[in-house]
Design an enzyme around this catalytic site. Sequence first.
Site, PDB file in Angstrom:
ATOM      1  N   ASP A 162       0.871  -1.112   0.043  1.00 19.20           N
ATOM      2  CA  ASP A 162       0.102   0.227  -0.295  1.00 19.20           C
ATOM      3  C   ASP A 162       0.769   1.324   0.075  1.00 19.20           C
ATOM      4  O   ASP A 162       0.593   2.299  -0.703  1.00 19.20           O
ATOM      5  CB  ASP A 162      -0.905  -0.039   1.166  1.00 19.20           C
ATOM      6  CG  ASP A 162      -1.680  -1.392   1.515  1.00 19.20           C
ATOM      7  OD1 ASP A 162      -2.473  -1.676   0.554  1.00 19.20           O
ATOM      8  OD2 ASP A 162      -1.400  -2.118   2.173  1.00 19.20           O
ATOM      9  N   HIS A 188      -4.713  -3.589   6.188  1.00 22.45           N
ATOM     10  CA  HIS A 188      -4.473  -3.648   4.865  1.00 22.45           C
ATOM     11  C   HIS A 188      -5.891  -3.974   4.195  1.00 22.45           C
ATOM     12  O   HIS A 188      -6.310  -5.357   3.759  1.00 22.45           O
ATOM     13  CB  HIS A 188      -3.469  -4.829   4.609  1.00 22.45           C
ATOM     14  CG  HIS A 188      -3.191  -5.180   3.089  1.00 22.45           C
ATOM     15  ND1 HIS A 188      -2.998  -4.360   2.237  1.00 22.45           N
ATOM     16  CD2 HIS A 188      -3.665  -6.389   2.502  1.00 22.45           C
ATOM     17  CE1 HIS A 188      -2.953  -5.070   0.876  1.00 22.45           C
ATOM     18  NE2 HIS A 188      -3.467  -6.155   0.918  1.00 22.45           N
TER      19      HIS A 188
HETATM   20  P1  NAD Z   1      -1.978 -18.434  -4.409  1.00 18.79           P
HETATM   21  O1  NAD Z   1      -3.339 -19.080  -4.249  1.00 18.79           O
HETATM   22  O2  NAD Z   1      -1.252 -18.505  -5.670  1.00 18.79           O
HETATM   23  O3  NAD Z   1      -0.866 -19.208  -3.353  1.00 18.79           O
HETATM   24  C1  NAD Z   1      -1.254 -19.528  -2.244  1.00 18.79           C
HETATM   25  C2  NAD Z   1      -0.600 -20.767  -1.915  1.00 18.79           C
HETATM   26  O4  NAD Z   1      -0.574 -21.175  -0.489  1.00 18.79           O
HETATM   27  C3  NAD Z   1      -1.295 -22.035  -2.608  1.00 18.79           C
HETATM   28  O5  NAD Z   1      -0.197 -22.716  -3.346  1.00 18.79           O
HETATM   29  C4  NAD Z   1      -1.751 -22.848  -1.343  1.00 18.79           C
HETATM   30  O6  NAD Z   1      -1.525 -24.292  -1.672  1.00 18.79           O
HETATM   31  C5  NAD Z   1      -0.799 -22.466  -0.393  1.00 18.79           C
HETATM   32  N1  NAD Z   1      -1.455 -22.891   0.982  1.00 18.79           N
HETATM   33  C6  NAD Z   1      -2.634 -22.612   1.162  1.00 18.79           C
HETATM   34  N2  NAD Z   1      -2.843 -23.160   2.691  1.00 18.79           N
HETATM   35  C7  NAD Z   1      -1.753 -23.279   2.915  1.00 18.79           C
HETATM   36  C8  NAD Z   1      -1.050 -23.683   4.373  1.00 18.79           C
HETATM   37  N3  NAD Z   1      -1.895 -23.829   5.455  1.00 18.79           N
HETATM   38  N4  NAD Z   1       0.280 -23.862   4.331  1.00 18.79           N
HETATM   39  C9  NAD Z   1       1.053 -23.636   3.438  1.00 18.79           C
HETATM   40  N5  NAD Z   1       0.749 -23.125   2.371  1.00 18.79           N
HETATM   41  C10 NAD Z   1      -0.680 -23.048   1.925  1.00 18.79           C
HETATM   42  O7  NAD Z   1      -2.261 -16.899  -3.831  1.00 18.79           O
HETATM   43  P2  NAD Z   1      -1.032 -15.776  -3.864  1.00 18.79           P
HETATM   44  O8  NAD Z   1      -1.312 -14.965  -5.149  1.00 18.79           O
HETATM   45  O9  NAD Z   1       0.343 -16.482  -3.768  1.00 18.79           O
HETATM   46  O10 NAD Z   1      -1.508 -14.659  -2.626  1.00 18.79           O
HETATM   47  C11 NAD Z   1      -1.452 -15.442  -1.280  1.00 18.79           C
HETATM   48  C12 NAD Z   1      -1.947 -14.473  -0.270  1.00 18.79           C
HETATM   49  O11 NAD Z   1      -1.143 -13.293  -0.397  1.00 18.79           O
HETATM   50  C13 NAD Z   1      -3.496 -14.428  -0.675  1.00 18.79           C
HETATM   51  O12 NAD Z   1      -4.093 -14.169   0.788  1.00 18.79           O
HETATM   52  C14 NAD Z   1      -3.538 -12.869  -1.225  1.00 18.79           C
HETATM   53  O13 NAD Z   1      -4.947 -12.425  -0.727  1.00 18.79           O
HETATM   54  C15 NAD Z   1      -2.476 -12.372  -0.328  1.00 18.79           C
HETATM   55  N6  NAD Z   1      -2.100 -11.135  -0.712  1.00 18.79           N
HETATM   56  C16 NAD Z   1      -1.579 -10.220   0.213  1.00 18.79           C
HETATM   57  C17 NAD Z   1      -1.161  -8.866  -0.217  1.00 18.79           C
HETATM   58  C18 NAD Z   1      -0.830  -7.813   0.723  1.00 18.79           C
HETATM   59  O14 NAD Z   1      -0.306  -6.612   0.455  1.00 18.79           O
HETATM   60  N7  NAD Z   1      -0.657  -8.120   2.102  1.00 18.79           N
HETATM   61  C19 NAD Z   1      -0.910  -8.543  -1.535  1.00 18.79           C
HETATM   62  C20 NAD Z   1      -1.353  -9.375  -2.503  1.00 18.79           C
HETATM   63  C21 NAD Z   1      -1.889 -10.892  -2.221  1.00 18.79           C
HETATM   64  C1  LMR Z   2      -3.744  -6.434  -2.715  1.00 17.94           C
HETATM   65  O1  LMR Z   2      -3.759  -5.497  -2.206  1.00 17.94           O
HETATM   66  O2  LMR Z   2      -3.306  -6.376  -3.986  1.00 17.94           O
HETATM   67  C2  LMR Z   2      -4.375  -7.754  -2.180  1.00 17.94           C
HETATM   68  O3  LMR Z   2      -4.462  -7.731  -0.752  1.00 17.94           O
HETATM   69  C3  LMR Z   2      -5.824  -8.111  -2.692  1.00 17.94           C
HETATM   70  C4  LMR Z   2      -6.292  -9.389  -2.351  1.00 17.94           C
HETATM   71  O4  LMR Z   2      -7.442  -9.560  -2.055  1.00 17.94           O
HETATM   72  O5  LMR Z   2      -5.572 -10.345  -2.380  1.00 17.94           O
END
Ligand code: NAD
Ligand code: LMR
Length: 340
Positions: free
Chosen positions: A161, A189
């Site tokens: 952010d 967030h």
């Molecule tokens: P993704 O679905 O591609 O990957 C997530 C992985 O986590 C999958 O491979 C899944 O099998 C694994 N997983 C699920 N449960 C698990 C567990 N208990 N132990 C270990 N691995 C596990 O998703 P992504 O695009 O990599 O995003 C991951 C997370 O990050 C999501 O929650 C998304 O919303 C979040 N995110 C946060 C931000 C931020 O700024 N904070 C930004 C973008 C995404």
């Molecule tokens: C982001 O800020 O891009 C993510 O947290 C959005 C989401 O819901 O995965």
Amino acid sequence: MASEPTTVTITGGGGQIGYALMFRIAAGDMLGPDRPVRLRLLEIPQGMRAAEGAALELQDCAFPLLADVDVTDDPLTAFNGTRIAMLVGARPRTAGMERGDLLAANAGIFGPQGNAIGAVADDGVRVVVVGNPANTNALIAAASASPDIPSERFTALTRLDHNRAVGQLAEALGVAPGDIADVVIWGNHSATQFPDVSHAILPDGMPVLEALAERLGGEAAATAWLDDVFIPRVAKRGAEIIEVRGSSSVASAANAAIDHVRDEQLGTRRGLTSAAVVSRGEYGVPEGLVCSFPVTSRGHDDGYRVVEGLDLDERARARVAASVDELALERDAVRALGVL
Ligand code: NAD
Ligand code: LMR
């Protein structure tokens, strides 16, 4: 290799962000060119093949700093001796799921992972939670690792952010992102976050607010742009990315997670940055909530410290309070599940 490798654990190692993270970490982008790393990738059984494939690719890069890579679905193995834990894997929200269901599903992941970190991680472990809802997942993990690991070692990612806010300001002002210092993300967030530019400055010390007024034709125009364009754009950027890309942010999220850990470990450079840390009551935020604040780090394992004493006007205080209220509601929902 120069020194004993630092163990870095990535959960969700078979997922999108995990994939975008691991190659940059192995290349030295996070801990610097002199610190070898040992990567541990934690997955659930369904994600193991993807993580194993990524590990094969890491081997094929022959990174000089990469000591070894382990892939496992056992949290105790994944966090054994870990120094930096990046909790990325989470349960995504699916159709028909209420926010409470999402919190409960993620409590079932971050509770046991926090327990495992408390049981087997290095005493000096630092944890960043990326998986959403990141702030409350961090709260759960920290509570579950207690009392073995102090809660201040747990943080959640709001650097994405922060970087988004800097990117939007740079474009509006026609300057380079590196010219803008002291932007702050307050709160959760989520769409309630408050991206605050009232302390931001340019390299010559000129306040960003003044530069915006000059560029946009006066103070009122600058305020209108901040309220109507900038704040909603930054706060809802995640949703915009999902709509345009068809899936949530990956490379920018991984980049922000690397920025977060690098600055925490090596020290912030110019001015402050933003990270969600466990509140000790700073700015009136209830103790124990994992809230985004202005922070700095001196490196040397000092961790992030909240920068106190920034002035917030009434409107800013109301925006911070709204996001903090949401964090308190999330905490209460998790408490009601008996998790905290
Ligand atoms: P993704 O679905 O591609 O990957 C997530 C992985 O986590 C999958 O491979 C899944 O099998 C694994 N997983 C699920 N449960 C698990 C567990 N208990 N132990 C270990 N691995 C596990 O998703 P992504 O695009 O990599 O995003 C991951 C997370 O990050 C999501 O929650 C998304 O919303 C979040 N995110 C946060 C931000 C931020 O700024 N904070 C930004 C973008 C995404
Ligand atoms: C982001 O800020 O891009 C993510 O947290 C959005 C989401 O819901 O995965």
